[in-house]
Design a protein around this motif. Structure first.
Motif, PDB file in Angstrom:
ATOM      1  N   ILE A  68       0.837  -1.201   0.000  1.00  0.00           N
ATOM      2  CA  ILE A  68       0.000   0.000   0.000  1.00  0.00           C
ATOM      3  C   ILE A  68       0.874   1.254   0.000  1.00  0.00           C
ATOM      4  CG2 ILE A  68      -1.662   1.344   1.337  1.00  0.00           C
ATOM      5  CD1 ILE A  68      -2.968  -1.041   0.068  1.00  0.00           C
ATOM      6  N   VAL A  69       1.887   1.264   0.853  1.00  0.00           N
ATOM      7  CA  VAL A  69       2.767   2.440   0.953  1.00  0.00           C
ATOM      8  C   VAL A  69       3.460   2.714  -0.375  1.00  0.00           C
ATOM      9  CG1 VAL A  69       4.880   3.328   2.011  1.00  0.00           C
ATOM     10  CG2 VAL A  69       3.134   2.249   3.434  1.00  0.00           C
ATOM     11  N   ASN A  70       4.024   1.685  -0.976  1.00  0.00           N
ATOM     12  CA  ASN A  70       4.763   1.862  -2.222  1.00  0.00           C
ATOM     13  C   ASN A  70       3.850   2.207  -3.394  1.00  0.00           C
ATOM     14  OD1 ASN A  70       7.339   1.384  -1.142  1.00  0.00           O
ATOM     15  ND2 ASN A  70       7.049  -0.831  -1.272  1.00  0.00           N
ATOM     16  N   SER A  71       2.684   1.605  -3.422  1.00  0.00           N
ATOM     17  CA  SER A  71       1.757   1.829  -4.528  1.00  0.00           C
ATOM     18  C   SER A  71       1.164   3.236  -4.494  1.00  0.00           C
ATOM     19  CB  SER A  71       0.632   0.789  -4.476  1.00  0.00           C
ATOM     20  OG  SER A  71      -0.326   1.026  -5.473  1.00  0.00           O
ATOM     21  N   LEU A  72       0.875   3.723  -3.280  1.00  0.00           N
ATOM     22  CA  LEU A  72       0.190   5.012  -3.136  1.00  0.00           C
ATOM     23  C   LEU A  72       1.126   6.139  -2.714  1.00  0.00           C
ATOM     24  CD1 LEU A  72      -3.074   3.760  -1.369  1.00  0.00           C
ATOM     25  CD2 LEU A  72      -2.657   4.126  -3.808  1.00  0.00           C
ATOM     26  N   HIS A  73       2.400   5.817  -2.520  1.00  0.00           N
ATOM     27  CA  HIS A  73       3.403   6.821  -2.140  1.00  0.00           C
ATOM     28  C   HIS A  73       2.980   7.562  -0.855  1.00  0.00           C
ATOM     29  CE1 HIS A  73       5.221   6.031  -6.007  1.00  0.00           C
ATOM     30  NE2 HIS A  73       4.080   6.309  -6.595  1.00  0.00           N
ATOM     31  N   LEU A  74       2.659   6.772   0.150  1.00  0.00           N
ATOM     32  CA  LEU A  74       2.263   7.355   1.431  1.00  0.00           C
ATOM     33  C   LEU A  74       3.472   7.970   2.128  1.00  0.00           C
ATOM     34  CD1 LEU A  74      -0.158   4.609   2.823  1.00  0.00           C
ATOM     35  CD2 LEU A  74      -0.699   6.609   1.412  1.00  0.00           C
ATOM     36  N   ASP A  75       3.208   8.985   2.941  1.00  0.00           N
ATOM     37  CA  ASP A  75       4.274   9.650   3.696  1.00  0.00           C
ATOM     38  C   ASP A  75       4.431   9.060   5.094  1.00  0.00           C
ATOM     39  OD1 ASP A  75       4.812  11.897   1.776  1.00  0.00           O
ATOM     40  OD2 ASP A  75       2.697  12.307   2.187  1.00  0.00           O
ATOM     41  N   ILE A  76       3.333   8.552   5.648  1.00  0.00           N
ATOM     42  CA  ILE A  76       3.322   8.123   7.050  1.00  0.00           C
ATOM     43  C   ILE A  76       2.519   6.839   7.181  1.00  0.00           C
ATOM     44  CG2 ILE A  76       2.504   8.721   9.389  1.00  0.00           C
ATOM     45  CD1 ILE A  76       2.840  11.730   8.287  1.00  0.00           C
ATOM     46  N   VAL A  77       3.013   5.928   8.014  1.00  0.00           N
ATOM     47  CA  VAL A  77       2.271   4.733   8.403  1.00  0.00           C
ATOM     48  C   VAL A  77       1.844   4.911   9.858  1.00  0.00           C
ATOM     49  CG1 VAL A  77       2.463   2.276   8.939  1.00  0.00           C
ATOM     50  CG2 VAL A  77       3.392   3.161   6.790  1.00  0.00           C
ATOM     51  N   GLN A  78       0.554   4.812  10.101  1.00  0.00           N
ATOM     52  CA  GLN A  78       0.016   4.893  11.467  1.00  0.00           C
ATOM     53  C   GLN A  78      -0.421   3.496  11.881  1.00  0.00           C
ATOM     54  OE1 GLN A  78      -2.837   8.054  12.240  1.00  0.00           O
ATOM     55  NE2 GLN A  78      -4.030   6.693  13.548  1.00  0.00           N
ATOM     56  N   LEU A  79       0.218   2.960  12.907  1.00  0.00           N
ATOM     57  CA  LEU A  79      -0.066   1.608  13.392  1.00  0.00           C
ATOM     58  C   LEU A  79      -1.004   1.690  14.588  1.00  0.00           C
ATOM     59  CD1 LEU A  79       3.571   0.225  13.194  1.00  0.00           C
ATOM     60  CD2 LEU A  79       1.735  -0.040  11.500  1.00  0.00           C
ATOM     61  N   HIS A  80      -2.150   1.024  14.463  1.00  0.00           N
ATOM     62  CA  HIS A  80      -3.188   1.188  15.482  1.00  0.00           C
ATOM     63  C   HIS A  80      -3.538  -0.127  16.172  1.00  0.00           C
ATOM     64  CE1 HIS A  80      -5.881   4.224  17.111  1.00  0.00           C
ATOM     65  NE2 HIS A  80      -5.468   5.037  16.156  1.00  0.00           N
ATOM     66  N   GLY A  81      -2.631  -1.112  16.074  1.00  0.00           N
ATOM     67  CA  GLY A  81      -2.913  -2.403  16.687  1.00  0.00           C
ATOM     68  C   GLY A  81      -1.890  -2.767  17.743  1.00  0.00           C
ATOM     69  N   LYS A  82      -1.484  -4.034  17.743  1.00  0.00           N
ATOM     70  CA  LYS A  82      -0.539  -4.540  18.746  1.00  0.00           C
ATOM     71  C   LYS A  82       0.845  -4.743  18.135  1.00  0.00           C
ATOM     72  CE  LYS A  82      -4.206  -6.805  21.368  1.00  0.00           C
ATOM     73  NZ  LYS A  82      -4.739  -8.100  21.883  1.00  0.00           N
ATOM     74  N   GLU A  83       1.173  -3.899  17.185  1.00  0.00           N
ATOM     75  CA  GLU A  83       2.472  -4.030  16.511  1.00  0.00           C
ATOM     76  C   GLU A  83       3.626  -3.799  17.495  1.00  0.00           C
ATOM     77  OE1 GLU A  83      -0.707  -2.592  13.733  1.00  0.00           O
ATOM     78  OE2 GLU A  83       0.124  -1.796  15.607  1.00  0.00           O
ATOM     79  N   THR A  84       4.645  -4.616  17.379  1.00  0.00           N
ATOM     80  CA  THR A  84       5.788  -4.562  18.292  1.00  0.00           C
ATOM     81  C   THR A  84       6.880  -3.644  17.745  1.00  0.00           C
ATOM     82  OG1 THR A  84       6.869  -6.404  17.183  1.00  0.00           O
ATOM     83  CG2 THR A  84       5.342  -6.944  18.992  1.00  0.00           C
ATOM     84  N   ASP A  85       7.887  -3.375  18.583  1.00  0.00           N
ATOM     85  CA  ASP A  85       9.048  -2.609  18.125  1.00  0.00           C
ATOM     86  C   ASP A  85       9.762  -3.341  16.993  1.00  0.00           C
ATOM     87  OD1 ASP A  85       8.827  -0.332  19.623  1.00  0.00           O
ATOM     88  OD2 ASP A  85      10.166  -0.992  21.224  1.00  0.00           O
ATOM     89  N   GLU A  86       9.771  -4.674  17.048  1.00  0.00           N
ATOM     90  CA  GLU A  86      10.409  -5.453  15.987  1.00  0.00           C
ATOM     91  C   GLU A  86       9.668  -5.258  14.663  1.00  0.00           C
ATOM     92  OE1 GLU A  86      11.853  -6.516  19.711  1.00  0.00           O
ATOM     93  OE2 GLU A  86       9.739  -6.585  19.086  1.00  0.00           O
ATOM     94  N   TYR A  87       8.359  -5.196  14.727  1.00  0.00           N
ATOM     95  CA  TYR A  87       7.533  -4.935  13.547  1.00  0.00           C
ATOM     96  C   TYR A  87       7.897  -3.567  12.963  1.00  0.00           C
ATOM     97  CZ  TYR A  87       3.087  -4.395  10.914  1.00  0.00           C
ATOM     98  OH  TYR A  87       2.125  -4.204   9.943  1.00  0.00           O
ATOM     99  N   VAL A  88       8.002  -2.566  13.845  1.00  0.00           N
ATOM    100  CA  VAL A  88       8.359  -1.214  13.404  1.00  0.00           C
ATOM    101  C   VAL A  88       9.750  -1.215  12.774  1.00  0.00           C
ATOM    102  CG1 VAL A  88       8.824   1.148  14.171  1.00  0.00           C
ATOM    103  CG2 VAL A  88       6.867  -0.095  15.092  1.00  0.00           C
ATOM    104  N   ASP A  89      10.697  -1.913  13.395  1.00  0.00           N
ATOM    105  CA  ASP A  89      12.059  -1.996  12.840  1.00  0.00           C
ATOM    106  C   ASP A  89      12.044  -2.571  11.426  1.00  0.00           C
ATOM    107  OD1 ASP A  89      13.347  -0.913  14.980  1.00  0.00           O
ATOM    108  OD2 ASP A  89      13.894  -2.827  15.890  1.00  0.00           O
ATOM    109  N   THR A  90      11.250  -3.608  11.225  1.00  0.00           N
ATOM    110  CA  THR A  90      11.171  -4.234   9.907  1.00  0.00           C
ATOM    111  C   THR A  90      10.596  -3.270   8.887  1.00  0.00           C
ATOM    112  OG1 THR A  90      10.888  -6.413  10.919  1.00  0.00           O
ATOM    113  CG2 THR A  90      10.258  -6.195   8.608  1.00  0.00           C
ATOM    114  N   LEU A  91       9.538  -2.568   9.261  1.00  0.00           N
ATOM    115  CA  LEU A  91       8.960  -1.574   8.352  1.00  0.00           C
ATOM    116  C   LEU A  91       9.979  -0.505   7.978  1.00  0.00           C
ATOM    117  CD1 LEU A  91       5.310  -0.713   9.508  1.00  0.00           C
ATOM    118  CD2 LEU A  91       6.037  -1.937   7.465  1.00  0.00           C
TER     119      LEU A  91
END
Length: 201
Positions: free
Chosen positions: A70-93
């Motif tokens: 989604i980010v690459n296709s739509l050229h988003l500037d920001i990802v807002q994570l609203h679930g139980k995403e971990t720091d490791e998940y954020v690092d991967t992103l």
């Protein structure tokens, strides 16, 4: 000046409204919600969005590959994570995408506000079964003396009647509103205009 994000945009009228009001961030929901948009619909909206308004994709516990697509296709500037995403998940992103990342914290008690990986924190109201968009504010005074280690965006039950008080108490980097600028589930230009007027005042 406090930044303004309008979230849950899903109609071309919504885009016209935000372009007129010159807000800072436009939010598009890509996870299960009554305000969800699919990639193709979001593309049309974003193509008509003022390029000076930053594009925010809202995700809840999604697979990283889906977020990246989604980010690459739509050229988003920001990802807002609203679930139980971990720091490791954020690092991967962060290793995959050149975007700013916001992490939502739902206020219900003694939260840990230290998110070393996310660029900004979004404070929202805890409501069982709802990751966000409840339209219910939390007790702003309960966290007014807490020092956060990151800039934060205030969400949860904001509208043109209470946003000035919220800003006065918490002095956030930005404010985020969705249901508070709606009538019968759709964005209402007059409520949006009043909200912007109160924040910028």
């Amino acid at each position: 000046m406090v930044k303004i994000k309008f979230c849950g945009l899903r109609r071309i009228e919504d885009i016209r409204y935000v372009n007129i009001l010159k807000i800072d961030y436009a939010g598009f929901v890509f996870s299960k919600s009554k305000r969800i948009v699919d990639k193709d619909s979001a593309r049309v909206l974003i193509e008509n969005l003022d390029p000076e308004i930053k594009r925010v994709g809202v995700f809840v516990n999604e697979e990283i590959d889906f977020v990246a697509e989604i980010v690459n296709s739509l050229h988003l500037d920001i990802v807002q994570l609203h679930g139980k995403e971990t720091d490791e998940y954020v690092d991967t992103l962060k290793s995959l995408l050149d975007v700013e990342i916001w992490k939502a914290v739902r206020i219900k008690g003694n939260e840990n506000f230290i998110f070393q990986r996310a660029d900004k924190i979004l404070l929202d109201t805890f409501v069982v079964g709802l990751p966000g968009g409840s339209g219910i504010p939390f007790d702003w005074n309960s966290i007014s003396n807490i020092t956060l280690n990151k800039p934060f965006i205030l969400a949860g039950g904001l509208n043109h009647l209470n946003v000035e008080k919220a800003i006065e108490i918490l002095r956030p980097y930005g404010v985020d509103v969705s249901s508070g600028i709606e009538t019968d589930g759709y964005k209402d230009f007059e409520k949006m205009r009043l909200f912007v007027e109160k924040v910028r005042k």
